[in-house]
Write a protein that holds these residues in place. Structure first.
Motif, PDB file in Angstrom:
ATOM      1  N   ALA A  43      18.641 -13.540 -14.493  1.00 23.66           N
ATOM      2  CA  ALA A  43      18.004 -14.709 -13.421  1.00 23.66           C
ATOM      3  C   ALA A  43      18.332 -13.751 -12.089  1.00 23.66           C
ATOM      4  CB  ALA A  43      18.436 -15.732 -13.700  1.00 23.66           C
ATOM      5  N   LEU A  49      10.204 -17.641 -10.001  1.00 25.45           N
ATOM      6  CA  LEU A  49      10.482 -19.249  -9.575  1.00 25.45           C
ATOM      7  C   LEU A  49       8.650 -19.667  -9.897  1.00 25.45           C
ATOM      8  CD1 LEU A  49      12.115 -18.071  -6.239  1.00 25.45           C
ATOM      9  CD2 LEU A  49      13.447 -19.693  -8.123  1.00 25.45           C
ATOM     10  N   PRO A  60      14.116 -20.882 -11.574  1.00 19.83           N
ATOM     11  CA  PRO A  60      13.842 -19.386 -12.404  1.00 19.83           C
ATOM     12  C   PRO A  60      13.186 -19.845 -13.870  1.00 19.83           C
ATOM     13  CG  PRO A  60      16.507 -19.190 -11.850  1.00 19.83           C
ATOM     14  CD  PRO A  60      15.810 -20.383 -11.270  1.00 19.83           C
ATOM     15  N   ALA A  63      15.234 -17.761 -16.855  1.00 12.28           N
ATOM     16  CA  ALA A  63      17.137 -19.324 -17.059  1.00 12.28           C
ATOM     17  C   ALA A  63      16.674 -20.014 -17.313  1.00 12.28           C
ATOM     18  CB  ALA A  63      18.134 -18.696 -15.690  1.00 12.28           C
ATOM     19  N   THR A  64      15.682 -21.301 -16.950  1.00  7.77           N
ATOM     20  CA  THR A  64      15.943 -22.453 -16.681  1.00  7.77           C
ATOM     21  C   THR A  64      15.110 -22.728 -18.454  1.00  7.77           C
ATOM     22  OG1 THR A  64      14.961 -22.655 -14.807  1.00  7.77           O
ATOM     23  CG2 THR A  64      14.327 -24.684 -15.490  1.00  7.77           C
ATOM     24  N   PRO A  65      16.272 -24.088 -19.421  1.00 10.97           N
ATOM     25  CA  PRO A  65      15.947 -24.522 -20.606  1.00 10.97           C
ATOM     26  C   PRO A  65      14.797 -25.007 -20.654  1.00 10.97           C
ATOM     27  CG  PRO A  65      18.045 -24.997 -19.608  1.00 10.97           C
ATOM     28  CD  PRO A  65      17.064 -24.174 -18.334  1.00 10.97           C
TER      29      PRO A  65
END
Lengths: 774, 428
Positions: A43, A49, A60, A63-65
Motif C-alpha cells: 500500500a 486510492l 487504497p 489494502a482496504t478490506p
C-alpha cells in the motif's frame, strides 16, 4: 460473506478480501504499481486510492478490506483526483527518458501516466538522480527511474526466500540496492525485471536490443528442468531476443527461473552448427544435407553389416522432444539395435521402477504438503521453482526434512536434516527407515544401522502430518546406489503414508521413458555402452563426455569409436570425437512436446526458424530411416509423430507412470573412508543450452560450476588456500582447478562438478579423490 | 491565576523533592501503592479501565485519543502473548516533556506500565526511547533494575504470583518512529516505517500480537488515577479533558521550559508563567501543539484555553503540548521553510505523496524565502498539500501539510510580499 458495490456493480466476496480483489473479480481496473497478486500488500504507491462511501479520505483499494454494504467508486471525481495527485508525485522525480528507456512500450508508469498524468509538470526543481547499482550479469539497473514500489524487495523476501535487495535511506533518498555491494545471485532473480513497473530493473542481456513493439511473442516450454515452465519467446527477425514467463498457475505461476529466462542466449551462440559437416582426413568440411545423410547412413550400414547392429550405441538427451526421442529409438530398433538410452548421467541402472518415474502428484500439490522428505536434492539448483513451491509450503506450516550430501541453504526453515558424504547417503536414509521402524511405523524391512538423533527427529516429523511426500532429487538419481536410495525412499513413503515422487531433472525425462528411449532386454544401458565400447555411436543432442556417469569411459569410448554421428545444434565438443555432424534445430526452432515431471504433456510450435541449415531432429531422423529403407518413417508433421509416439495422449500416459520399484537389496550401508568426490550437475551445466548462455555462466553459480569446492575445515587441514589453484587427482588423472570454500559440504567431500571439461578424465562422478597443494 | 501554578501535579511532582528520580522518593510519597493494592485485591481489569475512562485521560502523544477507550480495544480473551509499549520516541519539534518524566520520575512511568500490563494481560512491556537522548535510556535501565530489586518487576511481582517485565529499547532518532506502527517495526528490528492500518496494533501489534501503545505521559498518569480515582483526575482538568498536562513552551518567551498545569488553563496564563514574550516584543503567532499543529495568530491564541477541545475549535491541535511562541520579529516564510525542511528530512519515503510531496513543498518554500518565488507558488503549495493530506499511510504527510496550509492561510500577505519584493517584510 460481505457484499460490495464498486462503480455500481455488486459482488459478494470472501471475507478478508480487499477492494482490489473485488474489483479484479468484477473486471474493474484500478490503477496500481505496488500491488501484485503474488506479493504481500505494501500500500505504498497510493495509486489505487478509491472513494469509499462514508470514509473521510480516499482509501487504497489494495489494502482496504471489504466490509458488508461497502460502496466504492473507483472512477469518481474524488477518486480520480486522488489518483492524479499520486501520479503527479510519481512523475516529478521520474526521468522523462522514455525514448531511451528499455521499458518504454511495456511500462506501467508510462501506460498509467497516459490516463492520469498531466500534460506538463508543475515541478520546476531539479530532479533526483540515483547512483547506479551493479546487480550482476542478469539484471540491468537504472535506479533513477525507481518509483519505490518495493515489489523487487518483497519478491526477494517472500518468493525467492532471500532478501538480496533492500531499501535503505529515508524519504526522497530511499534507494533500492543490494547489500554491501553484493550482486543478486538468487536463481530466481530475473523475476524482478517482470515485477518492476518501470525501467529501473531491466534485462541486462536484452538491453537495447529491441523495442517491445518490434517483438512477437511465441509460446514455448522451457527445455531445462522437469517442471515444464511456460515461456514466451520474444522474436525479432527470426531470432529469439528474450524469454519471459507465460502465466500458468499449475506450473510456474507467473515466475521463471533465471535458467529458463536467459538460456535463449545459446540459440544465437557462435558455437551453433549451421551446416552438416563430415571429418575428411582429420579436417572438418561442410557438405550438403543429402551427402551428409548418405554418408551417415552408409557408414552406419557398414558397421552394422560388419559387426552387427549391437555394435552401435544410441544415446539421446532427455532435453530433446518426445517426437525426436520416439523416432530415435524407433530408428535404433528398426536397425535391430537395442542399445538405446537417455540416462547418460546415471551410474546405477540396477533397479527399474515398474512405470516411468514421475513426481507422483501434480506440481501445484507441492504447496499443500504438510511433511516433505527431500532425498539427494539440491532443489534450488535442480528445479528452482519447485524449491519456491516448497518454500511456500513451509511458510504455510509444512515441515521440510532433508537427507542430502550437502547442507544447502534452502532459504526456508528446514525441520530436520541428515547431511552425509555421498558414500554415506544410503546409510543416512537407512537410518530414517530404521528410526521409523523403532517408532512403530509399519515398515517392512529396515536395514540394521545405528540410528542417530537427527534420524529419529526426522522420522518423528514424517509420522505426523496429513499430506506427505518423499521426493528423490537429481543427486539421488545420479548416485552410484540410486536404486537402493529409491527402494529406501519407497519404504519410507509407504510406512508414513507419503507419496513417493521423482523430481525429473530434465525437461523430458518422463517423456523419454514413455517413448521407451531405453535399452531393450538384451541391450546395453548408457554406462554399458561406454564400458563395453561400441564401434559406432549415434548421439542426439547430448554431450556424453561432459554429462556421463563416467566421463572418462565415455570420452575413451567415443574417441576410439570408428563412427560417431552427432545430431546437435552445436558444433563444439562434438567436433572432438564425431565423424559426421548433423545440425539440428535448437529448442525454440522446432515443434515438439515435453512431458513434465507431473506427467503433463505440453506441445509447442517452433518460435523461430532453425538457424543456418539446421533441421528439426525429427525430420532428420525420419530421413535417416528412409535412407535405410525402413518402414514407418513417413511422418509429415510433428503431430503425426506425437500421435504415434503417445497414441493414448496425456490421459492415457498417466497410467504408465509409476515409481514402484522391487527386487532391490539395500547393502551399501557403510560410508567410505577418506576424501571423496561429489560430482553433481551445477545449475548452469545442465544441458547444451545453459552451458552456452554467457550471462548465466557469468553468475556466481555459473562460475562455481567451473571450480572445485571443499569445506573450510578440510581446506585448512590440507593446508590449502581458498580461491587459489589446486591440484585435483582422481582415478589417476589430475588437473589444476580453482578451489573455492563451500561450508555446506561435509568433511572429506570435494565437489568437482560432473560436466566439467577439465575433469573429463576423472571418470566417475563419485569415488576417492585427492587435493594437493600446487 | 498567578505566574506560578502551585496546585496538584500528576507527573512532575518529584521535582519538588531533593532526589526526584530515586525509588525512595517515589515510594515515600505513595509510589507503587496503587500497584500493590491492585495486586493484593486482584482488581478486575474492567474496573481499572472504567476508572481510566472516568478520568477522561486523553493520549498525551499528540492525537488525544481517550486512553480508557484504547485500552478497551485490547482483545480480552486472546490466547497468546500481548504487549504494552511506551512511546518515549519524543521527536516532535518543540516537545521535550517525556524526557523529563523519564529523567525525574521514572518509577511512576514504571508503575504505570506495570498497571497497564496487568490490566491488558500483557506478557511484557517495552519502552522505546528516542535515540538522541541516550543518557535517559541508561537512567531508565537503572530505574528498572531498582524496581526489579524491589520486587515490582520480574517473577512473582509483590508476591502476587504474576510475572511481568519491562525492557528498554532505544531508537536512532527517526521522527517517524514516534508513529506507533513505525515504532513497532523498529522495535522488531526492522526499518522504521509505518504499517498500513487496519489492522491496528490492538489486534496486530508487536510481533503480530495484540499491543497497546501509549505515550510516556499517558502511562505515567495511570498510577495517580488509580490512587486518587478517575473522578479526581478528571476534576484536575475540565470535562472531556481530564488531568494536568505538561506544556513544553519554547521560542520567544523569557522562561522556556516544561510547565505542568491543568488542562483548560488559558494560554495567556501559561505565557505569563513563562515570563511573557522576550524583550517586550509583541506576540505574533503560536504553534500550540508541536510543529505538526497548525499555527494560530496571536489574537486567536490569546483567547484560547489549553485543552484538546478548545484548541481544536480554534483550528489547531493541542498535540503533544509543545507550545512554540513566535514574536513579531519572526519571518513566517523562514519559519515555514525550517519546518518544511524537517518533514522533508524526516519522511520515511515509503509512500509516494509524502516521499515526493514533502521535498516539493520544502523546495517551493525555500525558493520563496530566497527571493525566487513565483506568483503561482502559493496556490501550488496549497494544492500539493491537498494531494498529500489524507492520502498517506501515516499522519506524517498530514503533519507536513499542517504548517504549510496554516502559515499561508494566516500569513498569506507575508508570503506574497516575499514573492513580489524578493525580500522579507518583517523588520523592513
Amino acid at each position: 460473506m460481505p457484499v460490495i458495490t464498486i462503480d455500481d456493480k455488486e459482488i459478494e466476496v470472501a471475507s478478508g478480501a480487499t477492494v482490489m480483489d473485488a474489483a479484479r473479480e468484477l473486471g474493474i481496473y484500478i490503477p496500481h504499481f505496488c500491488y501484485h497478486k503474488k506479493l504481500s500488500i505494501a500500500a505504498n504507491c497510493r495509486m489505487c486510492l478509491v472513494e469509499v462511501e462514508k470514509a473521510a479520505k480516499p482509501l487504497p483499494a489494495c489494502a482496504t478490506p471489504v466490509t458488508d454494504g461497502m460502496v466504492v467508486r473507483s472512477h469518481s471525481d474524488k477518486a480520480v483526483q486522488a489518483q492524479k495527485g499520486v501520479m503527479e508525485f510519481l512523475l516529478i522525480n521520474h526521468p522523462l527518458d522514455c525514448p531511451i528507456c528499455d521499458q518504454g512500450g511495456e511500462c506501467m508508469l508510462q501506460d498509467i501516466a497516459m490516463g492520469y498524468g498531466g500534460v506538463a509538470s508543475r515541478y520546476v526543481e531539479p530532479k533526483r538522480v540515483v547512483k547506479e547499482k551493479d546487480l550482476g550479469p542478469l539484471v540491468a539497473t537504472d535506479m533513477t527511474r525507481c518509483i519505490h514500489c518495493s515489489r523487487c524487495v518483497r519478491f526477494g523476501q517472500e518468493i525467492a526466500g532471500i532478501m538480496e535487495l533492500g531499501m535503505p535511506g529515508r524519504g526522497e533518498f530511499t534507494e533500492v540496492m543490494p547489500f554491501l555491494q553484493h550482486q543478486v545471485n538468487s536463481e530466481l532473480s530475473g523475476n524482478v525485471i517482470d515485477l518492476c513497473p518501470v525501467g529501473a530493473l531491466t534485462s541486462k542481456p536484452f538491453r537495447y536490443n529491441a523495442r517491445p513493439w518490434e517483438l512477437s511473442r511465441r509460446k514455448a516450454v522451457s527445455p531445462h528442468d522437469g517442471l515444464g515452465s511456460n515461456l514466451a519467446l520474444h522474436v525479432k527477425d527470426g531470432r529469439v531476443l528474450r524469454a519471459t514467463p507465460v502465466e500458468n498457475e499449475a506450473i510456474n505461476e507467473c515466475w521463471l527461473s533465471d535458467r529458463d529466462r536467459y538460456s535463449y542466449q545459446a540459440l544465437n551462440s557462435d558455437e551453433r552448427l549451421l551446416q552438416p559437416m563430415v571429418k575428411d582426413g582429420g579436417h572438418w568440411v561442410e557438405i550438403d544435407w543429402h551427402k551428409a545423410l548418405v554418408q551417415a547412413a552408409g557408414s552406419l550400414k557398414v558397421i552394422r553389416e560388419t559387426h552387427g547392429a549391437e555394435a552401435i550405441g544410441f544415446l539421446a538427451s532427455p532435453h530433446q522432444t518426445v517426437e525426436e526421442l520416439y523416432l530415435f529409438q524407433k530408428l535404433a530398433r528398426a536397425l535391430g539395435c537395442e542399445n538405446v538410452d537417455f540416462r547418460i548421467d546415471r551410474s546405477d541402472f540396477s533397479g527399474q521402477p515398474a512405470g516411468v518415474p514421475w513426481l507422483g502428484m501434480p506440481v501445484a500439490e507441492l504447496n499443500n504438503l504438510d511433511r516433505v522428505l527431500l532425498v539427494g536434492s539440491s532443489v534450488r539448483k535442480e528445479q528452482p521453482l519447485v524449491a519456491g513451491r516448497l518454500r511456500q509450503a513451509v511458510k504455510a506450516g509444512a515441515e521440510l526434512n532433508v537427507v542430502h550430501v550437502a547442507d544447502d541453504d534452502l532459504l526456508c526453515r528446514v525441520a530436520n536434516k541428515l547431511i552425509a558424504k555421498p558414500s554415506g547417503l544410503v546409510n543416512a536414509l537407512a537410518q530414517v527407515a530404521k528410526a521409523l521402524q523403532e517408532a512403530g511405523a509399519a515398515i517392512a524391512e529396515a536395514p540394521d544401522v545405528a540410528v542417530g538423533a537427527e534420524a529419529r527427529a526426522l522420522a518423528a516429523s514424517l509420522m505426523s502430518g496429513a499430506k506427505k511426500a518423499v521426493l528423490l532429487g537429481q543427486l539421488a538419481q545420479l548416485h552410484p546406489h540410486a536404486a537402493e536410495l529409491h527402494a529406501l525412499a519407497q519404504a519410507i513413503a509407504k510406512a508414513t503414508g507419503a507419496t513417493l515422487g521423482v523430481l525429473a531433472a530434465s525437461a523430458n525425462s518422463v517423456g523419454a521413458g514413455l517413448v521407451d528411449c531405453l535399452p531393450g532386454p538384451d541391450g546395453l544401458h548408457a554406462a554399458g555402452m561406454f564400458t563395453q565400447p561400441r564401434k559406432a555411436y549415434v548421439i542426439l543432442g547430448a554431450e556424453p563426455d561432459l554429462g556421463a556417469g563416467d566421463t572418462a569411459a565415455a570420452h575413451q569410448a567415443l574417441e576410439s569409436a570408428e563412427l560417431v554421428i552427432a545430431l546437435s545444434p552445436f558444433k563444439t565438443r562434438s567436433m572432438d570425437y564425431a565423424h559426421v555432424m548433423l545440425p539440428i534445430a535448437a529448442f525454440a526452432e522446432t515443434a515438439g512436446s515435453f512431458v513434465s515431471m507431473e506427467g503433463r504433456l505440453q506441445s509447442f510450435r517452433a518460435a523461430v526458424p532453425p538457424q543456418g541449415e539446421a533441421r528439426p531432429a525429427w525430420k532428420v531422423l525420419r530421413v535417416l530411416g528412409n535412407q535405410f529403407g525402413l518402414d514407418g518413417f513417413d511422418q509429415d508433421t510433428a503431430e503425426q509423430v506425437l500421435a504415434e509416439a503417445l497414441p493414448d495422449g496425456e490421459a492415457g500416459l498417466k497410467a504408465r507412470l509409476g515409481n514402484e520399484m522391487s527386487g532391490v537389496t539395500v547393502s551399501h550401508l557403510a560410508a567410505a573412508e577418506g576424501m571423496e568426490r561429489l560430482g553433481d550437475t551445477p545449475i548452469y551445466q545442465l544441458d547444451l543450452y545453459t552451458r552456452r548462455a554467457p550471462a548465466l555462466q557469468a553468475t556466481e553459480d555459473g562460475l562455481a560450476g567451473h571450480a572445485a569446492a571443499a569445506c573450510g575445515s578440510l581446506i585448512a587441514r590440507l593446508g590449502l588456500a581458498t580461491d587459489k589453484p589446486v591440484k585435483v587427482r582422481q582415478n589417476g588423472a589430475e588437473t589444476i582447478m580453482k578451489l573455492i570454500r563451500d561450508d555446506s559440504l561435509p568433511d572429506n567431500v570435494v565437489r568437482v562438478p560432473g560436466s566439467l571439461p577439465a575433469a573429463v578424465m576423472f571418470g566417475t562422478r563419485f569415488g576417492p579423490i585427492s587435493l594437493e597443494k600446487m | 491565576m498567578s505566574a506560578t501554578y502551585t496546585g496538584t501535579k500528576v507527573c512532575l511532582w518529584t521535582l519538588d523533592h531533593a532526589d526526584p528520580a530515586s525509588l525512595e522518593t517515589y515510594v515515600a510519597n505513595g509510589g507503587y501503592s496503587a500497584l500493590k493494592k491492585i495486586l493484593a485485591e486482584k482488581t478486575p481489569a474492567e474496573q481499572i479501565i472504567e476508572q481510566v475512562k472516568i478520568s477522561a485521560l486523553r493520549g498525551r502523544g499528540g492525537a488525544g485519543f481517550p486512553t480508557g477507550l484504547k485500552w478497551s480495544f485490547m482483545p480480552r480473551n486472546y490466547q497468546g502473548d500481548k504487549y504494552v509499549v511506551c512511546n518515549t520516541d519524543e521527536g516532535e519539534p518543540g516537545t521535550f516533556k517525556d524526557r523529563d518524566i523519564v529523567e525525574y520520575n521514572p518509577h511512576q512511568l514504571i508503575e504505570g506500565m506495570i498497571i497497564a500490563g496487568y490490566t491488558l494481560g500483557a506478557k511484557a512491556g517495552y519502552n522505546y526511547i528516542h535515540g538522541e537522548i541516550f543518557e535517559l535510556y541508561e537512567s531508565w535501565e537503572k530505574a528498572l533494575e531498582e524496581a526489579r530489586a524491589a520486587g515490582y518487576l520480574g517473577k512473582n511481582i509483590c508476591g502476587s504470583g504474576w510475572d511481568y517485565d519491562l525492557h528498554a529499547h532505544h531508537g536512532y532518532g527517526a521522527y517517524v518512529c514516534g508513529e506507533e506502527t513505525a515504532l513497532l517495526e523498529s522495535l522488531e528490528g526492522k526499518k522504521g516505517q509505518p504499517r498500513f492500518k487496519p489492522p491496528f496494533p490492538a489486534s496486530y501489534g508487536l510481533y503480530g500480537k495484540p499491543t497497546t501503545i501509549n505515550n510516556t505521559e499517558t502511562l505515567a498518569s495511570i498510577p495517580w488515577i488509580m490512587r486518587h480515582g478517575g473522578q479526581a483526575f478528571l476534576e484536575l482538568g475540565k470535562p472531556n479533558n481530564g488531568g494536568t498536562k505538561i506544556f513544553s513552551i519554547s521560542g520567544h518567551v523569557n522562561k522556556p521550559g516544561n510547565y505542568e498545569i491543568p488542562l483548560g488553563t488559558p494560554f495567556a496564563d501559561l505565557l505569563e508563567m513563562a515570563g511573557g514574550v522576550r524583550n517586550g516584543h509583541k506576540l505574533k503567532a503560536v504553534i500550540p501543539g508541536g510543529s505538526s499543529a497548525p499555527v494560530l495568530p496571536a489574537e486567536i491564541m490569546m483567547d484560547c484555553t489549553l485543552d484538546f477541545d478548545a484548541i481544536a475549535k480554534a483550528g489547531s491541535m493541542l498535540g503533544s503540548g509543545a507550545v512554540i511562541v513566535m514574536d513579531e520579529t519572526t519571518c513566517m516564510v523562514k519559519a515555514l521553510e525550517r519546518l518544511s525542511y524537517f518533514y522533508f528530512e524526516e519522511s520515511c519515503g515509503q509512500c509516494t505523496p509524502c516521499r515526493e510531496g514533502t521535498g516539493w513543498m520544502y523546495r517551493v518554500v525555500h525558493r520563496i524565502e530566497h527571493g525566487e518565488g513565483r506568483p503561482e507558488d502559493l496556490d501550488l503549495l496549497m494544492d500539493v498539500g491537498r494531494n498529500i493530506s489524507g492520502r498517506t499511510i501515516c499522519a506524517l504527510g498530514d503533519a507536513a501539510v499542517g504548517p504549510v496550509h496554516s502559515f499561508i492561510k494566516h500569513f498569506r500577505q507575508e508570503f506574497e510580499h516575499h514573492i513580489a519584493h524578493k525580500r522579507c517584510m518583517v523588520g523592513a
